[in-house]
Each structure stands twice: as C-alpha cells, then as structure tokens.
Write an enzyme that holds these catalytic residues in place. Structure first.
Site, mmCIF file in Angstrom:
data_model
loop_
_atom_site.group_PDB
_atom_site.id
_atom_site.type_symbol
_atom_site.label_atom_id
_atom_site.label_comp_id
_atom_site.label_asym_id
_atom_site.label_seq_id
_atom_site.Cartn_x
_atom_site.Cartn_y
_atom_site.Cartn_z
ATOM 1 N N GLU A 169 -37.234 -35.391 -38.806
ATOM 2 C CA GLU A 169 -35.837 -35.845 -38.628
ATOM 3 C C GLU A 169 -34.874 -34.676 -38.886
ATOM 4 O O GLU A 169 -33.939 -34.465 -38.123
ATOM 5 C CB GLU A 169 -35.511 -36.972 -39.615
ATOM 6 C CG GLU A 169 -36.288 -38.248 -39.372
ATOM 7 C CD GLU A 169 -35.522 -39.266 -38.547
ATOM 8 O OE1 GLU A 169 -34.512 -38.913 -37.902
ATOM 9 O OE2 GLU A 169 -35.971 -40.432 -38.534
ATOM 10 N N ASP A 181 -36.333 -43.406 -46.434
ATOM 11 C CA ASP A 181 -36.957 -44.285 -45.437
ATOM 12 C C ASP A 181 -38.460 -44.031 -45.279
ATOM 13 O O ASP A 181 -39.253 -44.964 -45.408
ATOM 14 C CB ASP A 181 -36.233 -44.161 -44.085
ATOM 15 C CG ASP A 181 -34.756 -44.505 -44.203
ATOM 16 O OD1 ASP A 181 -34.380 -45.096 -45.231
ATOM 17 O OD2 ASP A 181 -33.989 -44.177 -43.296
HETATM 18 C C1 GLA Z 1 -30.227 -43.522 -43.478
HETATM 19 C C2 GLA Z 1 -31.030 -42.293 -43.881
HETATM 20 C C3 GLA Z 1 -31.504 -42.388 -45.333
HETATM 21 C C4 GLA Z 1 -30.342 -42.729 -46.277
HETATM 22 C C5 GLA Z 1 -29.538 -43.908 -45.748
HETATM 23 C C6 GLA Z 1 -28.306 -44.164 -46.566
HETATM 24 O O1 GLA Z 1 -31.037 -44.646 -43.476
HETATM 25 O O2 GLA Z 1 -32.147 -42.155 -43.030
HETATM 26 O O3 GLA Z 1 -32.138 -41.188 -45.711
HETATM 27 O O4 GLA Z 1 -29.541 -41.611 -46.489
HETATM 28 O O5 GLA Z 1 -29.149 -43.712 -44.388
HETATM 29 O O6 GLA Z 1 -28.652 -44.520 -47.866
#
Ligand code: GLA
Length: 398
Positions: A169, A181
């Site tokens: 990513e 995530d």
């Molecule tokens: C997205 C990003 C995560 C995190 C959230 C906010 O999902 O992928 O890494 O930063 O936003 O908490």
C-alpha cells in the site's frame, strides 16, 4: 449483499475458468475499527475487530511463470508475470497483485498460481483492499512453501506478512496507511494492537445482549485518499516540531506523555495542527479506557468513548462528513443506543453503532427513518459478528 459463494459453486467456477481443480481455499475477513482512529500511522493503539464479511478464493499452483487471477467483483481476469512487473501504477485492482509480487521478491520460474476470488465486502470502509492483499499474500506463501504443513502460521509470521501488505500500500499503491488493517486481518478477533511495538492482545467478544451495527451511508470516499495523505503530512509537520521535546519521530507522536503533549502544543502556532495533535493524544487515551471497558463488559463506558471518538474525528481531525454525522447522531437518538462513531478512514463509507440487542429492530428502524429524512435515501444496516482471521486450507480432493 451477495452471500459468499458456497465452496461447491466456487469450485465449479474455478474449473470453468482455469480448467483444473483448485487445491487450496484461502479466506481473509474484512474489519471494522471499534476505536483508535487515524493513530496507527503515528504509533498509536487501535482496537480493530474482524467481521463475518470476507474475501474468499480458490487457488492452484499452475507451474507457470505467471499469476492468473479472476476477480468476480470486477468480472475480470488478469495475468501477472512477476519477472516482468515494473513500477508503473495503473490504478487497477491488479496493482495489488503486482505490488505483492514486487515486495515479496517473487521472481521464481514456474512458481505461478491460479486464483479465483470472490468477496462480499462491497460496502465502504471494511478494508476490502487489505483483505484482498492478505489473500494474495497467502496464495504466494503456499506457492513458495515446500511443505503444505507450513500453511499454519504463528503470530510473528502473520505480522511479517501484514508488514509486507502495508509495504504494498505504502510503496506501490501510494497510500501512506498504517499497519492496523493487515494486522487485524492476519491476526483476527477483537484486538488491542500497539502500532509502535506491534504487540497485540486478544480482547473478549461482545456479549450476546450487545449488538454491533454497521451503518453504511453509501457515500463514496472520493476525498479519502488525498485527505488521508494530507493528515499524514500534518502529523509529520507536528513531529518535526518535536525537536523541542526530544521526540521527532512520527511513530512516537501518539505515545507522548501529558507533559510532552503540553510542551509540543506550546511550540505549535498553527491552530489546525494543535487540533490534530489533540485528536491523536486524546484518542490514544480513549483506546486504553475502551479496552478496559470491554474487558469489564462496561458497554456504557465503551459507547461513551465511541461518541467522544467521533466528536474528536469530526471537530479536531476533520475526517467526518455530513452523512456520517447524520447517521451517528440518528443512532445516538435511537432506542437501545450505547454509542456510535465513524469507522476507518472517514470521508464517507460506514459508521458503527453499539446497541442493546433487545432494541436492535427499533434502533435500526429509527436510524433508517432519521437518516432518510436528511439524505433522501435509506442507509444499509448490517449486524456484525466477530470474524476469524486470514487462513489457507488444503481442499479435500472431492
Ligand atoms: C485506513 C488505513 C488505516 C488507518 C485508518 C484510520 O483504514 O488503511 O491504516 O489509518 O484508515 O484509522
């Protein structure tokens, strides 16, 4: 919402697509974040929960030097030749497959695989891309393992895979997201995850008399990517000012003591940056209290912390939007409500609500009506269950 295909139906589609039987089944859940938003990329604590909705795929090593993937969601077939992968972004879902081949240094001759992918993670904010990446990562791992027994992974290996997914990513897709995530998806359950040390603790599931409702506003998250990058840049700017307190690293920002936060606040002249820092610092403290509340089954406190988190994301971090504010306000006023907040990056997508199970129907009816009154359409509401974790299994021959 489409149910995930049954394994039998999926097998038939795999055979129709690739002309041979699949040998492995790979699944990876989506996630919501209960609390700890926008602080993973600054070394903070987060509390994600994997859910029952997931990406599911069938796979077979193909002895070719190419990875062939069919995505049911996009009704598209792509062929990726890892030795030909170059750093060109196409803005296509296959970028994730190529990116993973790059970061995992997949260059072996004859180490390709066929993958048929389906998913019921179509709502915004459930981390469908991290879930898809986890499937690609596990398929890649099966292919590079000599023994099938190596399919069972310990938590350290799971975190190593999560770091590779984050790298895809960050370096390939160009989103400076944190580790929340992929870690959540690889580890599973409800966790308190420390994004600085990567230590995680499994927390208890919600009790039966408490429901967690996903409330999808159906607002596309078009701003999310550019605004997300801007927030990360702002935290970098705050971290730069940390020189004065001897803490200049972005990944320390969430872990500063009260005194360090006060000193840093005093050094900042820009009001926006002060509010950003206040969100980071207060959210970190809320996660600690929320984890304790969940351990004690104190849902009143947990719900209250969720409400505070939403207010902080709306006013200090400014990542909410009208529809997310409407739907969380509608939930707070509905019967059985304990608390509600946006989940994930924000700027559209979904929110979550903690609700007394006995009042679930009345709560949902009331949210639908109040939200439709503002927006002119009904949101989609789904009761969430705690999901498992990304897994690969060898299929029985029949
Ligand atoms: C997205 C990003 C995560 C995190 C959230 C906010 O999902 O992928 O890494 O930063 O936003 O908490």
């Amino acid at each position: 919402m489409n149910p995930v295909q049954t394994q039998k139906a999926l097998r038939a589609r795999f055979v129709a697509q690739f002309g041979a039987d699949p040998l492995f089944e790979i699944s990876a859940p989506g996630r919501v974040n209960l609390i700890g938003e926008h602080i993973d990329y600054t070394g903070g604590l987060v509390m994600p929960m994997t859910i029952q909705l997931e990406t599911r795929a069938l796979m077979r090593p193909n002895q070719r030097s190419e990875i062939r993937v069919f995505s049911e969601r996009f009704s598209e077939h792509v062929v990726v030749r890892p030795h030909e992968v170059s750093r060109t972004l196409k803005g296509h879902w296959s970028d994730f497959v190529k990116g993973y081949a790059l970061v995992s240094c997949h260059r072996q001759i004859g180490a390709g695989f066929d993958l048929y992918v389906t998913s019921n993670l179509e709502m915004g904010g459930l981390s469908s891309s991290a879930s898809f990446l986890a499937v690609i990562a596990l398929a890649n791992r099966i292919q590079t393992q000599e023994e099938a027994s190596a399919l069972s992974l310990d938590d350290t290996e799971r975190l190593a895979i999560a770091l590779q997914c984050q790298q895809v990513e960050n370096e390939w897709i160009g989103v400076p997201c944190g580790i929340m995530d992929p870690s959540s998806i690889l580890l599973g359950g409800i966790r308190q995850l420390d994004c600085q040390t990567l230590k995680s603790t499994l927390l208890p599931k919600l009790s039966d008399d408490i429901a967690l409702v996903l409330m999808d506003t159906k607002v596309p998250r078009t701003l999310a990517s550019s605004a997300y990058k801007e927030r990360v840049r702002q935290l970098h700017a705050i971290a730069e000012m940390g020189e004065s307190i001897g803490q200049r690293r972005l990944r320390h920002l969430a872990t500063l003591s009260d005194d360090q936060v006060s000193a840093l606040m005093a050094a900042l002249t820009d009001d926006t940056l002060k509010r950003r820092l206040r969100h980071v610092s207060t959210e970190q403290r809320r996660v600690l209290r929320a984890a304790e509340a969940l351990r004690q089954s104190d849902y009143l406190t947990l719900g209250d912390l969720m409400n505070q988190s939403h207010a902080s994301l709306r006013d200090d971090y400014e990542v909410s939007c009208e529809a997310l504010d409407w739907i969380t306000a509608a939930s707070r006023e509905a019967p059985g409500s304990l608390g509600a907040r946006l989940t994930g990056a924000g700027f559209g997508g979904a929110a979550i609500a903690l609700v007394h199970s006995g009042a679930l129907e009345a709560h949902n009816d009331s949210v639908r009506e109040a939200f439709a009154h503002h927006s002119g359409y009904e949101p989609e509401l789904v009761t969430l269950r705690t999901g498992s974790r990304a897994e690969a299994l060898r299929l029985d021959p029949n």
